[in-house]
Design a protein around this motif. Structure first.
Motif, PDB file in Angstrom:
ATOM      1  N   TYR A 126       0.837  -1.204   0.000  1.00 12.92           N
ATOM      2  CA  TYR A 126       0.000   0.000   0.000  1.00 12.92           C
ATOM      3  C   TYR A 126       0.873   1.256   0.000  1.00 12.92           C
ATOM      4  O   TYR A 126       0.605   2.222  -0.723  1.00 12.92           O
ATOM      5  N   PHE A 127       1.912   1.251   0.828  1.00 12.46           N
ATOM      6  CA  PHE A 127       2.796   2.412   0.886  1.00 12.46           C
ATOM      7  C   PHE A 127       3.812   2.422  -0.245  1.00 12.46           C
ATOM      8  O   PHE A 127       4.318   3.488  -0.623  1.00 12.46           O
ATOM      9  N   ALA A 128       4.104   1.239  -0.805  1.00 13.45           N
ATOM     10  CA  ALA A 128       5.150   1.173  -1.829  1.00 13.45           C
ATOM     11  C   ALA A 128       4.657   1.588  -3.211  1.00 13.45           C
ATOM     12  O   ALA A 128       5.441   2.070  -4.026  1.00 13.45           O
ATOM     13  N   VAL A 129       3.364   1.388  -3.507  1.00  9.60           N
ATOM     14  CA  VAL A 129       2.909   1.570  -4.884  1.00  9.60           C
ATOM     15  C   VAL A 129       3.067   2.989  -5.401  1.00  9.60           C
ATOM     16  O   VAL A 129       3.146   3.202  -6.617  1.00  9.60           O
ATOM     17  N   ARG A 171       5.625   4.984  -4.539  1.00  8.95           N
ATOM     18  CA  ARG A 171       7.019   5.389  -4.375  1.00  8.95           C
ATOM     19  C   ARG A 171       7.871   4.884  -5.531  1.00  8.95           C
ATOM     20  O   ARG A 171       7.380   4.201  -6.415  1.00  8.95           O
ATOM     21  N   GLY A 172       9.145   5.200  -5.479  1.00 10.13           N
ATOM     22  CA  GLY A 172      10.046   4.847  -6.562  1.00 10.13           C
ATOM     23  C   GLY A 172      10.310   3.353  -6.643  1.00 10.13           C
ATOM     24  O   GLY A 172      10.033   2.596  -5.710  1.00 10.13           O
ATOM     25  N   SER A 173      10.893   2.933  -7.764  1.00  8.07           N
ATOM     26  CA  SER A 173      11.113   1.510  -8.009  1.00  8.07           C
ATOM     27  C   SER A 173      12.075   0.901  -6.998  1.00  8.07           C
ATOM     28  O   SER A 173      11.918  -0.268  -6.602  1.00  8.07           O
ATOM     29  N   ALA A 174      13.077   1.650  -6.551  1.00  6.28           N
ATOM     30  CA  ALA A 174      14.033   1.114  -5.580  1.00  6.28           C
ATOM     31  C   ALA A 174      13.331   0.825  -4.251  1.00  6.28           C
ATOM     32  O   ALA A 174      13.560  -0.223  -3.630  1.00  6.28           O
ATOM     33  N   TRP A 175      12.467   1.740  -3.821  1.00  7.62           N
ATOM     34  CA  TRP A 175      11.726   1.547  -2.573  1.00  7.62           C
ATOM     35  C   TRP A 175      10.800   0.351  -2.705  1.00  7.62           C
ATOM     36  O   TRP A 175      10.679  -0.469  -1.789  1.00  7.62           O
ATOM     37  N   ARG A 176      10.163   0.207  -3.861  1.00  6.08           N
ATOM     38  CA  ARG A 176       9.244  -0.914  -4.076  1.00  6.08           C
ATOM     39  C   ARG A 176       9.993  -2.235  -4.050  1.00  6.08           C
ATOM     40  O   ARG A 176       9.510  -3.231  -3.518  1.00  6.08           O
ATOM     41  N   ALA A 177      11.194  -2.270  -4.625  1.00  6.33           N
ATOM     42  CA  ALA A 177      11.985  -3.501  -4.622  1.00  6.33           C
ATOM     43  C   ALA A 177      12.384  -3.884  -3.201  1.00  6.33           C
ATOM     44  O   ALA A 177      12.341  -5.065  -2.825  1.00  6.33           O
ATOM     45  N   ARG A 178      12.765  -2.884  -2.383  1.00  7.63           N
ATOM     46  CA  ARG A 178      13.127  -3.169  -0.989  1.00  7.63           C
ATOM     47  C   ARG A 178      11.919  -3.699  -0.216  1.00  7.63           C
ATOM     48  O   ARG A 178      12.044  -4.635   0.587  1.00  7.63           O
ATOM     49  N   ALA A 179      10.754  -3.097  -0.443  1.00  3.12           N
ATOM     50  CA  ALA A 179       9.541  -3.554   0.236  1.00  3.12           C
ATOM     51  C   ALA A 179       9.203  -4.982  -0.162  1.00  3.12           C
ATOM     52  O   ALA A 179       8.784  -5.805   0.667  1.00  3.12           O
TER      53      ALA A 179
END
Length: 201
Positions: free
Chosen positions: A62-65, A67-75
């Motif tokens: 929910y919080f990652a969608v 945000r940037g791709s790097a943040w999404r990959a970490r999540a």
């Protein structure tokens, strides 16, 4: 034609189903854990831990969608690791029950699992349109599919426990759910790694 990943990620339409699925799984995890304790069932306890991991993944997604791709990959990596850890917890519970013995209640397993399957089907319906949006949405879809597979396994185990009057079907399905969860966590980690490489993260 499929919308670009970032476009789907930023859309409020991608967040709403995740929010609803999150709260559905929070309630379901609590209900399954209580049911697992009452029915003395490793299968229901495994389902509860599976839905707990789902709630974590839906919250992260929910919080990652947006945000940037790097943040999404970490999540997504965190989601995969969470699923692997919880699968290990299920294996420990199965081993404990196998050593200590137990008397699971087959009818309770069947009733509770049918309710859980209904909730998981609702989550799948919510996530269907956005399941290919990005690595986090794919992770959420993977978790929901795993849940439904687990529900079928626990349902069969409950019927066998009620019919045979033995605990082994419950232990078998608990072990199988742990393996399915471990595979799902591994798949999510691999997807996150591919996404990170593609985006130079």
């Amino acid at each position: 034609m499929t919308a670009p990943e970032d476009e789907i990620s930023a859309s409020p339409d991608a967040r709403r189903p995740l929010a609803v699925a999150l709260w559905l799984n929070v309630g379901l995890a609590a209900g399954l854990l209580a049911g697992g304790l009452v029915a003395a069932s490793s299968g229901l306890t495994a389902n509860a831990l599976d839905n707990t991991s789902d709630a974590v993944v839906y919250g992260l997604s929910y919080f990652a969608v947006t945000r940037g791709s790097a943040w999404r990959a970490r999540a997504a990596r965190l989601s995969g690791v969470t699923l692997l850890i919880l699968s290990g917890g299920v294996l420990v519970d199965v081993g404990r029950r196998a050593l200590e013995g137990g008397d699971p209640i087959g009818t309770a397993m069947v009733v509770i699992t049918l309710i859980a399957a209904g909730v998981n089907l609702a989550s799948l319906k919510l996530l269907h349109r956005v399941r290919f949006g990005n690595v986090n949405l794919r992770a959420a879809w993977t978790f929901s599919i795993n849940d439904l597979v687990a529900n079928v396994g626990v349902l069969v185990a409950g019927l066998l426990v009620a019919w045979l009057g033995q605990a082994w079907p419950d232990l078998v399905v608990g072990f199988a759910i742990a393996l399915v969860a471990a595979k799902g966590g591994t798949d999510i980690l691999m997807d996150a790694r591919r996404t990170a490489r593609a985006n130079g993260a």
